[in-house]
Scaffold this motif. Structure first.
Motif, PDB file in Angstrom:
ATOM      1  N   UNK A  63      36.143  69.460  44.321  1.00 42.84           N
ATOM      2  CA  UNK A  63      37.155  69.821  43.330  1.00 42.84           C
ATOM      3  C   UNK A  63      37.877  71.102  43.734  1.00 42.84           C
ATOM      4  N   UNK A  64      37.112  72.075  44.191  1.00 46.91           N
ATOM      5  CA  UNK A  64      37.684  73.354  44.616  1.00 46.91           C
ATOM      6  C   UNK A  64      38.611  73.159  45.811  1.00 46.91           C
ATOM      7  N   UNK A  65      38.171  72.367  46.776  1.00 45.00           N
ATOM      8  CA  UNK A  65      38.975  72.115  47.966  1.00 45.00           C
ATOM      9  C   UNK A  65      40.295  71.442  47.585  1.00 45.00           C
ATOM     10  N   UNK A  66      40.222  70.482  46.683  1.00 42.86           N
ATOM     11  CA  UNK A  66      41.435  69.792  46.249  1.00 42.86           C
ATOM     12  C   UNK A  66      42.370  70.748  45.517  1.00 42.86           C
ATOM     13  N   UNK A  67      41.844  71.462  44.520  1.00 42.02           N
ATOM     14  CA  UNK A  67      42.692  72.323  43.691  1.00 42.02           C
ATOM     15  C   UNK A  67      43.368  73.408  44.519  1.00 42.02           C
ATOM     16  N   UNK A  68      42.601  74.073  45.371  1.00 42.74           N
ATOM     17  CA  UNK A  68      43.180  75.169  46.162  1.00 42.74           C
ATOM     18  C   UNK A  68      44.245  74.650  47.118  1.00 42.74           C
ATOM     19  N   UNK A  69      44.006  73.530  47.735  1.00 43.74           N
ATOM     20  CA  UNK A  69      44.987  73.014  48.692  1.00 43.74           C
ATOM     21  C   UNK A  69      46.275  72.543  48.022  1.00 43.74           C
ATOM     22  N   UNK A  70      46.174  71.890  46.865  1.00 42.01           N
ATOM     23  CA  UNK A  70      47.392  71.367  46.234  1.00 42.01           C
ATOM     24  C   UNK A  70      48.177  72.436  45.492  1.00 42.01           C
ATOM     25  N   UNK A  71      47.579  73.608  45.263  1.00 45.40           N
ATOM     26  CA  UNK A  71      48.282  74.664  44.524  1.00 45.40           C
ATOM     27  C   UNK A  71      48.810  75.777  45.434  1.00 45.40           C
ATOM     28  N   UNK A  72      49.028  75.486  46.707  1.00 46.29           N
ATOM     29  CA  UNK A  72      49.719  76.425  47.588  1.00 46.29           C
ATOM     30  C   UNK A  72      51.211  76.052  47.635  1.00 46.29           C
ATOM     31  N   UNK A  73      52.058  76.998  48.036  1.00 48.51           N
ATOM     32  CA  UNK A  73      53.487  76.723  48.121  1.00 48.51           C
ATOM     33  C   UNK A  73      53.783  75.640  49.155  1.00 48.51           C
ATOM     34  N   UNK A  74      54.646  74.707  48.784  1.00 53.10           N
ATOM     35  CA  UNK A  74      55.066  73.612  49.671  1.00 53.10           C
ATOM     36  C   UNK A  74      53.876  72.837  50.235  1.00 53.10           C
ATOM     37  N   UNK A  75      52.787  72.816  49.475  1.00 56.66           N
ATOM     38  CA  UNK A  75      51.540  72.244  49.995  1.00 56.66           C
ATOM     39  C   UNK A  75      51.590  70.736  50.141  1.00 56.66           C
ATOM     40  N   UNK A  76      52.419  70.060  49.353  1.00 55.09           N
ATOM     41  CA  UNK A  76      52.347  68.607  49.271  1.00 55.09           C
ATOM     42  C   UNK A  76      53.370  67.901  50.150  1.00 55.09           C
ATOM     43  N   UNK A  77      53.910  68.613  51.126  1.00 56.50           N
ATOM     44  CA  UNK A  77      54.770  67.956  52.090  1.00 56.50           C
ATOM     45  C   UNK A  77      54.000  66.835  52.784  1.00 56.50           C
ATOM     46  N   UNK A  78      54.719  65.799  53.176  1.00 56.28           N
ATOM     47  CA  UNK A  78      54.077  64.638  53.792  1.00 56.28           C
ATOM     48  C   UNK A  78      53.258  65.046  55.014  1.00 56.28           C
ATOM     49  N   UNK A  79      52.040  64.518  55.091  1.00 62.83           N
ATOM     50  CA  UNK A  79      51.091  64.745  56.192  1.00 62.83           C
ATOM     51  C   UNK A  79      50.391  66.097  56.131  1.00 62.83           C
ATOM     52  N   UNK A  80      50.607  66.874  55.070  1.00 60.76           N
ATOM     53  CA  UNK A  80      49.904  68.142  54.926  1.00 60.76           C
ATOM     54  C   UNK A  80      48.446  67.897  54.563  1.00 60.76           C
ATOM     55  N   UNK A  81      47.638  68.954  54.631  1.00 59.50           N
ATOM     56  CA  UNK A  81      46.235  68.848  54.227  1.00 59.50           C
ATOM     57  C   UNK A  81      46.121  68.405  52.774  1.00 59.50           C
ATOM     58  N   UNK A  82      46.972  68.975  51.911  1.00 62.53           N
ATOM     59  CA  UNK A  82      46.935  68.621  50.491  1.00 62.53           C
ATOM     60  C   UNK A  82      47.303  67.159  50.286  1.00 62.53           C
ATOM     61  N   UNK A  83      48.289  66.675  51.027  1.00 64.13           N
ATOM     62  CA  UNK A  83      48.687  65.270  50.925  1.00 64.13           C
ATOM     63  C   UNK A  83      47.527  64.361  51.347  1.00 64.13           C
ATOM     64  N   UNK A  84      46.856  64.725  52.424  1.00 59.71           N
ATOM     65  CA  UNK A  84      45.714  63.926  52.881  1.00 59.71           C
ATOM     66  C   UNK A  84      44.597  63.924  51.839  1.00 59.71           C
ATOM     67  N   UNK A  85      44.382  65.069  51.176  1.00 63.21           N
ATOM     68  CA  UNK A  85      43.365  65.129  50.126  1.00 63.21           C
ATOM     69  C   UNK A  85      43.769  64.271  48.932  1.00 63.21           C
ATOM     70  N   UNK A  86      45.066  64.211  48.632  1.00 59.75           N
ATOM     71  CA  UNK A  86      45.537  63.349  47.545  1.00 59.75           C
ATOM     72  C   UNK A  86      45.266  61.884  47.871  1.00 59.75           C
ATOM     73  N   UNK A  87      45.521  61.493  49.116  1.00 57.68           N
ATOM     74  CA  UNK A  87      45.225  60.120  49.549  1.00 57.68           C
ATOM     75  C   UNK A  87      43.736  59.832  49.388  1.00 57.68           C
TER      76      UNK A  87
END
Length: 423
Positions: free
Chosen positions: A184-208
């Motif tokens: 949960x922590x890994x997901x939240x921290x990664x998706x709440x960074x600036x421009x984090x959800x650009x395609x192929x980013x770490x946050x995008x991969x965690x969303x998948x």
């Protein structure tokens, strides 16, 4: 769902999918003591006052069908990969197509193409600048955010008995809370960074990964849990429960942050809701039902709680597991350090949660010495804000300080959590 039809799946929103029961739902607990106490004298009353909302029953029927609706795109991908192929082969396939920009003509299995075309398409309503305001606010709250997410959002969520049933049926108690918190922590921290959800980013991969994990868990529950109660609990990990979880990261998060003495500007608040609307979209929640502001959020949350029973024996076990995580985690070497952390989290539970919820979850009262901890946090936040909310440069510094605090905690959890396993 409009985007489902666009990518080849004809699904009527008013008809439950793979559910043996017709939708014939009414608000069930709106006259129950736990519901009335929450909304008339507890945290719910605070939400209604803050949002200046008077819920209208017609809105229950706007959302109720979502209780028997699921992420069909994600489910079909899991059926075609993790439930059909060896785990390593399925993971390789997902990685291949989640890191490559697909087109409708791409040489990919149909279900994967449908899923990733939906996730890759940035909706017209999404504004990266607004979302980044929410990200920057999330970062500048530092460890306050992690305290609220753990001791208010997550712990308070355990008081909704039906929401927790997928955790029980997938054996979350046996696996313990350490790995669950780390994920949960890994997901939240990664998706709440600036421009984090650009395609192929770490946050995008965690969303998948998170989206497919939900689908995998749901399909396994439907396969193995013969006593799953569709009438009470809806579909496992259904769309309405997913909306409520999303509100935990936006509406309830903001409420907890306010209680710790942190000021929230209108622009920051708008940013948090916008960011989590887009995250919800990536996770397969129908975007047209995701809240744009606190008014919509409170209305949604109010009617969802009318179908949620109060905390039960499973809730008590989940709460105990979360508190015991402090004693099991090896981030701190010595037992006295772990016990101290245990007491600190207990004290913030008591500070943030309604007393009725504390009682139902059977969270022991902290000693008097530790009861001052949340009050010290509030005072410290007042001081920090007087220093750092006075200019753009100082605000930027606070964002950086907060982000570093959060990343340090995540690094510790990754180091001291069990290695990843597949379900």
């Amino acid at each position: 769902m409009r985007y489902y039809r666009k990518y080849g799946l004809e699904i009527d929103e008013e008809i439950p999918v793979n559910n043996p029961l017709p939708i014939n739902m009414q608000p069930k607990f709106n006259n129950a003591p736990h519901f009335k106490n929450y909304w008339e004298s507890g945290s719910g009353k605070e939400l209604l006052t803050w949002a200046k909302v008077k819920p209208k029953e017609v809105n229950f029927y706007k959302y109720h069908h979502l209780y028997h609706q699921v992420d069909e795109l994600g489910d079909q991908v899991v059926k075609d990969t993790y439930l059909k192929l060896p785990y390593s082969e399925a993971s390789s396939l997902i990685n291949q197509f989640s890191t490559t920009k697909l087109t409708p003509e791409s040489n990919a299995p149909e279900s994967l193409r449908n899923l990733f075309l939906q996730m890759q398409e940035v909706p017209d309503w999404f504004d990266a600048e607004i979302a980044n305001r929410g990200a920057r606010f999330s970062m500048r709250t530092g460890n306050n955010a992690l305290i609220v997410l753990r001791d208010f959002t997550l712990m308070g969520g355990y008081d909704f008995a039906y929401l927790n049933k997928p955790l029980i049926f997938t054996g979350a108690l046996k696996k313990g809370a350490v790995k669950r918190l780390k994920d949960t922590l890994e997901f939240w921290i990664n998706v709440t960074r600036e421009n984090a959800l650009d395609h192929n980013s770490t946050a995008y991969q965690l969303a998948v990964r998170t989206r497919l994990m939900h689908s995998y868990a749901r399909l396994k529950i439907k396969e193995k849990a013969k006593d799953w109660d569709y009438q009470k609990w809806g579909e496992p990990i259904n769309s309405w429960d997913m909306i409520a979880t999303n509100l935990g990261f936006s509406l309830i998060f903001l409420q907890g942050i306010k209680r710790l003495g942190i000021k929230i500007s209108e622009q920051e608040e708008e940013g948090v809701f916008h960011l989590w609307k887009y995250i919800g979209y990536l996770l397969g929640i129908p975007a047209e039902y995701l809240a744009n502001n606190r008014q919509e959020a409170v209305e949604q949350f109010y009617w969802w709680t009318t179908i949620q029973d109060e905390g039960d024996a499973d809730s008590v076990q989940l709460a105990a597991s979360l508190l015991e995580e402090n004693l099991e985690n090896t981030i701190y070497k010595y037992n006295f350090q772990r016990k101290m952390l245990h007491n600190l989290h207990q004290s913030t539970n008591w500070f943030l949660l309604d007393q009725e919820i504390i009682k139902r979850l059977q969270i022991a009262k902290p000693s008097k010495a530790f009861s001052y901890f949340p009050k010290a946090i509030v005072k410290a936040n007042h001081v920090f804000q007087k220093i750092y909310l006075t200019s753009p440069d100082r605000y930027e510094k606070l964002v950086n300080i907060g982000s570093m605090q959060q990343m340090k905690v995540l690094k510790d959890y990754i180091k001291h959590s069990p290695k990843d396993f597949h379900y």
